[in-house]
Design a protein around this motif. Structure first.
Motif, PDB file in Angstrom:
ATOM      1  N   TYR A  76      48.002-126.488 -82.210  1.00 40.89           N
ATOM      2  CA  TYR A  76      47.572-126.417 -80.978  1.00 40.89           C
ATOM      3  C   TYR A  76      48.930-125.933 -80.367  1.00 40.89           C
ATOM      4  N   VAL A  82      41.501-123.264 -83.035  1.00 43.73           N
ATOM      5  CA  VAL A  82      41.756-123.749 -81.096  1.00 43.73           C
ATOM      6  C   VAL A  82      41.358-123.204 -80.695  1.00 43.73           C
ATOM      7  N   LEU A 100      49.163-131.060 -85.441  1.00 40.48           N
ATOM      8  CA  LEU A 100      48.345-130.563 -84.738  1.00 40.48           C
ATOM      9  C   LEU A 100      49.620-129.243 -84.468  1.00 40.48           C
ATOM     10  N   SER A 136      40.156-127.217 -86.385  1.00 39.93           N
ATOM     11  CA  SER A 136      41.973-126.505 -85.701  1.00 39.93           C
ATOM     12  C   SER A 136      43.067-127.332 -86.132  1.00 39.93           C
TER      13      SER A 136
END
Length: 267
Positions: free
Chosen positions: A50, A235, A47, A31
């Motif tokens: 996300y 995620v 990230l 993720s």
């Protein structure tokens, strides 16, 4: 020899758990990929996905729907499952066996058959594509876990405690509230945890009962995987695992805290 055998048994158990868990836990580093495809280990940590999950309203709306459905399904299964477990406790051995088989049958019947049956039942009633209808469908799958856990807790109650309360003039409801309910609370907590996770992770029944406006996180993941497989799915999978893990930790903490309180009162 005994110590070597114990080490061998524990070592084998650890290896089996690692064999089962490592492929699942691999979703977590996946993720944090920066690339647009799954890569293990990630060549660059980020990230990005996300942020993509949080930027898409459909993702967190489906997460909210999953939580909402799971909470309602847990409450329904707790009420129905506890009542069923109490009834089974009072039934004759022959009827107890038959009724218990009926209540446990959702664990044996293939989920796809249950999903089709629920679809044809919910649609004429106008419950198809609604949060309540999906929660009721998930309750069918979660109910056996509550019945089993509460049933085990009920069998561990000392009958003399109930007889003493009745002898002192307590009504059936007062006996249940002051004696039975506190003693079966560990079974209720375990049943609630399994019921919530069963509903939160369910995908087959959710696919049949969902609509364009009411879809759970599992259904959203299934739709995305059919088109493309980007790390944003990892995620969502990580979120599912984190919620499941936190729930089990919370239940274990509550049960341990209760056990400590009972031990303190006993002293």
């Amino acid at each position: 020899m005994n110590s070597l055998l114990r080490v061998a048994i524990y070592g084998t158990g650890v290896l089996v758990v690692m064999f089962l868990m490592l492929p699942i836990l691999a979703v977590i580093p996946a993720s944090f990929n920066h690339a647009s495809f799954i890569q293990l280990p990630p060549s660059r940590w980020s990230l990005r996905w996300y942020e993509a999950f949080l930027a898409d309203s459909e993702w967190y709306q489906s997460l909210f729907t999953s939580i909402q459905v799971a909470v309602v399904a847990t409450l329904l299964s707790l009420g129905l499952g506890t009542t069923a477990a109490l009834g089974l406790q009072k039934a004759s051995p022959r009827w107890r066996t038959v009724l218990n088989a009926v209540l446990i049958s959702p664990l044996v019947v293939p989920v796809i058959i249950t999903a089709i049956a629920l679809y044809y039942t919910m649609r004429p009633l106008g419950l198809h594509g609604t949060t309540l209808g999906m929660a009721m469908g998930h309750t069918v799958l979660a109910l056996p876990f509550v019945v089993v856990n509460v049933g085990v807790a009920l069998r561990s109650i000392e009958p003399n405690c109930l007889r003493a309360a009745e002898g002192l003039g307590a009504s059936p409801f007062a006996t249940f509230r002051t004696i039975t309910l506190p003693l079966i609370s560990p079974g209720l907590a375990s049943g609630a945890a399994f019921a919530f996770i069963t509903s939160f992770d369910e995908v087959v029944v959710s696919i049949f009962l969902s609509s364009a406006t009411t879809k759970t996180l599992s259904v959203k993941m299934w739709e995305i995987i059919r088109v493309e497989y980007t790390p944003v799915t990892a995620v969502a999978s990580t979120i599912l695992m984190v919620v499941t893990f936190l729930l089990f930790v919370l239940v274990q903490f509550a049960l341990r805290n209760r056990t400590g309180q009972e031990g303190g009162h006993a002293r």
